[in-house]
Every structure is written in C-alpha cells, then in structure tokens.
Motif scaffolding. Structure first.
Motif, short mmCIF file in Angstrom:
data_model
loop_
_atom_site.label_atom_id
_atom_site.label_comp_id
_atom_site.label_asym_id
_atom_site.label_seq_id
_atom_site.Cartn_x
_atom_site.Cartn_y
_atom_site.Cartn_z
N TRP A 67 31.93 42.38 47.28
CA TRP A 67 31.68 41.44 48.38
C TRP A 67 32.38 40.10 48.12
O TRP A 67 32.83 39.43 49.06
CB TRP A 67 30.18 41.22 48.56
CG TRP A 67 29.53 40.48 47.40
CD1 TRP A 67 29.00 41.01 46.28
CD2 TRP A 67 29.38 39.07 47.30
NE1 TRP A 67 28.51 40.05 45.45
CE2 TRP A 67 28.73 38.82 46.06
CE3 TRP A 67 29.72 37.99 48.10
CZ2 TRP A 67 28.42 37.54 45.63
CZ3 TRP A 67 29.41 36.72 47.67
CH2 TRP A 67 28.76 36.50 46.45
N VAL A 68 32.53 39.75 46.82
CA VAL A 68 33.25 38.52 46.50
C VAL A 68 34.73 38.66 46.83
O VAL A 68 35.38 37.76 47.37
CB VAL A 68 33.05 38.15 45.03
CG1 VAL A 68 33.91 36.94 44.66
CG2 VAL A 68 31.58 37.87 44.74
N VAL A 69 35.29 39.83 46.50
CA VAL A 69 36.70 40.07 46.80
C VAL A 69 36.95 40.02 48.30
O VAL A 69 37.91 39.41 48.78
CB VAL A 69 37.14 41.42 46.20
CG1 VAL A 69 38.58 41.73 46.59
CG2 VAL A 69 36.99 41.41 44.68
N VAL A 70 36.05 40.67 49.04
CA VAL A 70 36.20 40.67 50.50
C VAL A 70 36.09 39.25 51.06
O VAL A 70 36.88 38.84 51.92
CB VAL A 70 35.14 41.60 51.14
CG1 VAL A 70 35.18 41.48 52.67
CG2 VAL A 70 35.37 43.04 50.72
N GLN B 177 40.74 33.29 52.49
CA GLN B 177 42.15 32.93 52.36
C GLN B 177 42.88 33.13 53.68
O GLN B 177 43.70 32.31 54.10
CB GLN B 177 42.79 33.77 51.25
CG GLN B 177 44.23 33.39 50.95
CD GLN B 177 44.33 32.02 50.31
OE1 GLN B 177 43.42 31.59 49.63
NE2 GLN B 177 45.44 31.33 50.55
N SER B 178 42.57 34.24 54.37
CA SER B 178 43.21 34.51 55.66
C SER B 178 42.81 33.47 56.70
O SER B 178 43.64 32.98 57.47
CB SER B 178 42.84 35.91 56.14
OG SER B 178 43.22 36.89 55.20
#
Length: 628
Positions: free
Chosen positions: A142-145, A151-152
């Motif tokens: 969930w952190v990566v997502v 960032q996007s």
C-alpha cells in the motif's frame, strides 16, 4: 594370570580411547580454529549461499549500518567476503560472519570500487555482485501504491499550481495601486502659498466639478493639466488642494508605478488604475514624475523598450475614453516635460501646461511666517522679510527645511528657542554648507589670500551696487574656504546687458584682487571662472550680447550642428571675459586703499556684516569727495 591379563587389556583400552579423543580434539581444533579464534559460535556459510540470501532477503543486513571508512578498513584487512550493490546501499558480508550495510545513495562508492577492481592487476579477495531488486527494508504494497499515485499526482499538479501561483502574484502586482486611493483631501488653495498662475489655470477644473452639467450641455470636457516646475515648488500640494476644493477623491502615483518585472503587468496596471478611477468618480488622478513614463521609441532596444511602448500606448488609449472618462481628471507633474511623449502632450490628452514658478519675495515671506508660526518656541524679533531676501531662488520645500535646520542649530547651541540668528545660520548652511574645521589646516598666508579674494568680490559688488552684500567672512563653510554672501534686491526675470556685465565683474573680483596684490591668481577662483564662463557664453550665444552684433542664437540649432558654431561663440565669450576682467582690475586698483582697509578689519574679526562694508565704502567716497 587371568586377572592380570584382563586388567592390562582394560588399561590398554582406556589408553587407546584417550589417544582417540585427543586426536579428535586436535583435528577439530585444527579445522575450526580460524573461525573460533575470531567469532566463536559463528559459521560463515558458503559464498554462493551468501549471495543467494542477499538476493532473497536483505533484511539481515539492515540491522547494522557502518560508514564507508569501516568498509575500506575491512577490505584492506581482507575481511570482506562479499559485497552486494543495490540502488541506495551496499550489503557487506565479512569472513567472520558479520553483516552490515553502507549507505550509497548515488552509487558513487560502488562504482569506484568496481573501477578499482578493473585498474588493479591483483584480483580482489571478495566477490561483488549487482542486486537490482534487493531492498533493505521491504516496503508494504500500500505504501508503494501510495508513492506511485502521489508522484503521478504531483507531476500533474505542479505545473498547474505553478501557473496559479504566478497568476495570483501577477494579479496582486496589478492591483497593488488600489491602496493609494484616498478620501477627498482637506487641503485648499488658500493653504498653498504662491503659485497664482497655477491656481488660475486649475479653476477650470474646479468649475467642471462644481457644475458638470453645464460642461456637458456645451459639449465640453474638463481639461487635463500638466504641472511643470522644479523639485519642491509644490506641484503635489497643488494637486491635493485641487482635489480638496472639488471634493473629489484623490489617486496619487508616480510614473514609475507602471513598470514591473513581469511582462504585461504594466498594461494591466494601467487598465486597473482607470477602472478604479472610474469607479470612484469624481476623482483627481495625479501622476507625479510623469517623465518616468518615457517616450515611445523603436524596439531595437529589445523587449524592455517594447513593453514601455505598450504601456504608453495603453495610457493614451485610456485617456481617449471620452464619455467613459467623465468625472476623471488627469493631472500630471514633471520636472522634465521634454521627456514626455509628444502624443501624451497633445491637446485632447494634456490640454494645458501650467508652469509652477519659484516663490517671489512676498510669497517667501508668507512661507516663512507659516512655518515659523508652527514652532512652539521662537523669538518675537524674527524679520521674515529679511529671511525672504536672503533666500532668493529657493523653493518652498527648501524654506521648510531651513526652518527645521534652524531648530537643529538652536538645539546644538543649547538655546531654548529659535531666534533670527539661528535662521540666518540655517540659510548659510543651505546655501553654502555647515561650518567646517578647514581653517585649522590653513596657514597665515593662505588665510590672508582668502581675505583678499573674498574682499574683492564684496568690494566690487558694493561699488557697482550689484546685489546686496549681506556678510563677508574668511571662515570655511562647506567646500568654500570663505565667502561673500550677496543676494538680489528683488526677484528678477529680465536682465539688461549692463546688469549681466556687473555680475561678471563681481564673479571676477576675487581673482582680480589676488592679481592686484600678489601678481598671480590661485586655484580658489576655479568655481568663479566656471560660473563666469557659463554666463558669458549664454550672453554671446543665446542673448545676442556679443561684440560683432550677431543675433543668431545657437539654441535654435540641433546639438550636432551647434558644434562648429560653438567654437566661435567660445572665442567671443573669452573676449568678453577679458574685457570685463580688465575693467575689474582698473576698478580695484582705483580703490586699493579701501581694499586694504576692509582686508585688515576682516582678518581681525574673521566675519563682517555687509552693512559695515557699506559704511567703509561711503566713508571712502566722502573722503574722496572732500579732497576734490
């Protein structure tokens, strides 16, 4: 026998068992000693297993961090078994089984180690591998997502936020003039001393605000006015008084207000300003230092000049609003009217140019009475008319500063009130400068020469009646080593040739006295020669006062044409100065005794009032008449 045999065999078995145990211990010690010597209980797995563990899970290496110097020390001691390079760290396994990591965010350290391996002839005793997928601490999904989405979103919103911020800042920069809007000033024309011509010219504007329907019925519009005059003559005060008389709102700004570091903001400021003015009608829109707008030029100078041209064009467009500008009267003020664009000055935009002159003697007297009347503690014997005579050519702002300077002089001397002497001292400070300590560096001969020089000015002025000699001194003040304070009897705008010749003779009187007494002049006459040269050049090149009767004025020629003609004008100016200088020397020579008498008294007293010099001149004339 049987008993002995069994006992012997038992002893042998015990011995064999002891030897076997001893041999086993020795063998184990030989095999395990290198590892047990460094870190007992730790066993280094095979090198391939270490690399596999690094690839599978780098967590065991994340518990202990060391710096690059520790890693270099282990490499020098041959204690490094394997190094795994990731994107942001280096995983290190030592030969004694220790595990740690070294932070390497940019990868510079790992690259330098690889380069060192390539350059070195000796093969390193450790293995170094690239682990692109290894992570010290596994990041939750969930952190990566969230990181990817953030960032996007940041990449998408940053340009938008940047544009919004720039727009807000530019909008704030455009509206930065609204705070200049004031209510109708309380100032009136009666509060402005002097400037009679300007008041008369502004009466038409006042009439429009008093009865705008009459102007509309006749198809008239209020005149826009340009107030022209030097610094401190009261242009801004007149504009405020006009707004006060009309009961109109007052917007005041300078010509530099429209300039901005943002391209296009200047034009928006012009539009916003007129929008505010139309919303606050009736209003006086006062643009001070209007020459800051500049003239329109070609765009060879680059985008800066192009922007300036667009600003001037937009102002001209707004001033041509006609019906939309009803109730908005533009009043501009400038010291350099020639710097205004010609289209800006044409009738229909600026209908009338009003010159605000310096105050005359009567106006200066009233100004002194006004400002001195504000002093809480002052003497009652102050002669404002004398002060006005001493301040010829000074602006109202300068007169106000003189009164304030008089208060400073009084405070410095420990006085409890401002007196006439303090005011006269303040005038000297304004005209010449404050008292200096230069006399300490002058020797007796220099002081004597200064006395002759200043007496030469004073004596010529007294003999010719050129102005009024107020004071004569050899005490340094400002940049002057001494001075003869000569004022005009009255304010004059026209001078005849004889009066200008007398002015030239007074300017050359100091140098003439030095030549008469010492046979040579000093550098102290430099400023006198500069002023005399400027006046004589105007006389022969602009006023027609030349020897050959040439009436053509060089002021009518463009500057690039005036050069060849100026050579002849300079020659005529020099001839005029030579003639006046010869007359000055003859005048001083005829009154040599009077010159010596004034110098002797001046050296004793250091400062003489002008009245004393006139007494000596009258006594000399009376004595000469009695002898004849």
């Amino acid at each position: 026998m049987t008993f002995r045999t069994s006992r012997t065999w038992g002893n042998r078995r015990r011995r064999i068992a002891g030897v076997a145990v001893a041999l086993t211990i020795v063998f184990a010690g030989i095999v395990l000693w290198p590892r047990a010597r460094v870190s007992p209980g730790q066993v280094q797995p095979p090198l391939s297993d270490v690399i596999s563990q690094m690839r599978a899970d780098a967590t065991p290496w994340s518990h202990h961090e060391k710096d690059a110097s520790s890693l270099l020390a282990d490499i020098r001691n041959h204690n490094v078994a394997a190094i795994g390079a990731t994107y942001d760290a280096m995983l290190v396994s030592t030969r004694n089984g220790a595990r740690y990591f070294v932070t390497d965010r940019s990868g510079d350290f790992s690259q330098s180690l690889q380069l060192q391996q390539l350059k070195s002839n000796d093969k390193p005793d450790y293995q170094m591998v690239w682990l692109p997928n290894a992570q010290l601490r596994p990041t939750p999904t969930w952190v990566v997502v969230f990181q990817v989405l953030f960032q996007s979103l940041l990449n998408l919103l940053f340009p938008i936020l940047l544009l919004v911020g720039m727009g807000w800042y530019m909008r704030r920069d455009v509206t930065h003039g609204a705070k200049l809007l004031e209510k109708s000033p309380e100032l009136r024309f009666d509060d402005v001393i002097g400037a009679g011509e300007a008041k008369v010219a502004l009466k038409d504007v006042l009439a429009y605000f008093e009865n705008p329907r009459e102007f509309s019925r006749l198809g008239l519009r209020p005149p826009s006015v340009a107030l022209i005059g030097g610094p401190g003559v009261g242009k801004t005060r007149l504009a405020k008084a006009l707004a006060g008389e009309c009961g109109a709102n007052f917007i005041s700004l300078t010509g530099g207000y429209f300039s901005s570091k943002w391209y296009g903001v200047g034009i928006q400021r012009v539009k916003h300003l007129w929008k505010i003015a139309r919303a606050r009608r009736p209003v006086i829109l006062f643009i001070d230092e209007a020459d800051g707008l500049g003239k329109r030029t070609d765009t060879n100078g680059g985008p800066g000049e192009a922007e300036s041209n667009r600003i001037v064009n937009q102002i001209l467009t707004e001033m041509d609003g006609f019906a939309s500008n009803e109730g908005v009267v533009v009043v501009v003020a400038t010291n350099h009217v020639d710097n205004l664009d010609e289209a800006f000055r044409r009738p229909g935009r600026i209908d009338r140019e009003v010159h605000v002159h310096l105050p005359d003697v009567g106006d200066r007297t009233k100004i002194f009475e006004f400002y001195i009347g504000k002093l809480p503690s002052r003497a009652i014997d102050i002669d404002c008319e004398q002060l006005a005579r001493l301040t010829t050519g000074m602006s109202p702002a300068t007169l106000a500063a003189i009164v304030n300077q008089a208060g400073l002089v009084a405070r410095r001397s420990g006085a409890t009130r401002v007196t006439a002497e303090h005011l006269r001292e303040a005038i000297k400070v304004s005209r010449i400068g404050d008292i200096s300590g230069s006399q300490r560096s002058l020797d007796a001969e220099e002081v004597k020469r200064i006395a002759y020089h200043e007496t030469g000015h004073a004596l010529v002025a007294a003999l010719l009646g050129a102005g009024v000699l107020e004071e004569l001194t050899i005490l340094p003040r400002g940049r002057a080593l001494g001075f003869a304070l000569i004022t005009e009897q009255q304010d004059k705008q026209l001078f005849v040739e004889s009066e200008l010749n007398d002015k030239l003779m007074v300017l050359l009187g100091g140098r003439g006295a030095e030549l008469l007494v010492y046979g040579e002049a000093s550098s102290g006459a430099a400023h006198d020669l500069e002023e005399a040269s400027r006046l004589s050049l105007d006389m022969v090149s602009r006023l027609g006062f030349n020897a050959d009767g040439n009436l053509f004025s060089l002021a009518a020629l463009p500057q690039h044409y005036a050069g060849p003609q100026m050579t002849e004008a300079i020659a005529q100016s020099n001839a005029l100065l030579s003639r006046i200088n010869a007359e000055c020397l003859k005048l001083l020579e005829r009154h040599r005794d009077l010159l010596e008498a004034i110098v002797e008294e001046l050296r004793l007293k250091e400062t003489m009032p002008g009245a004393r010099v006139y007494e000596l001149v009258d006594a000399y004339r009376a004595a000469s008449a009695s002898v004849q």
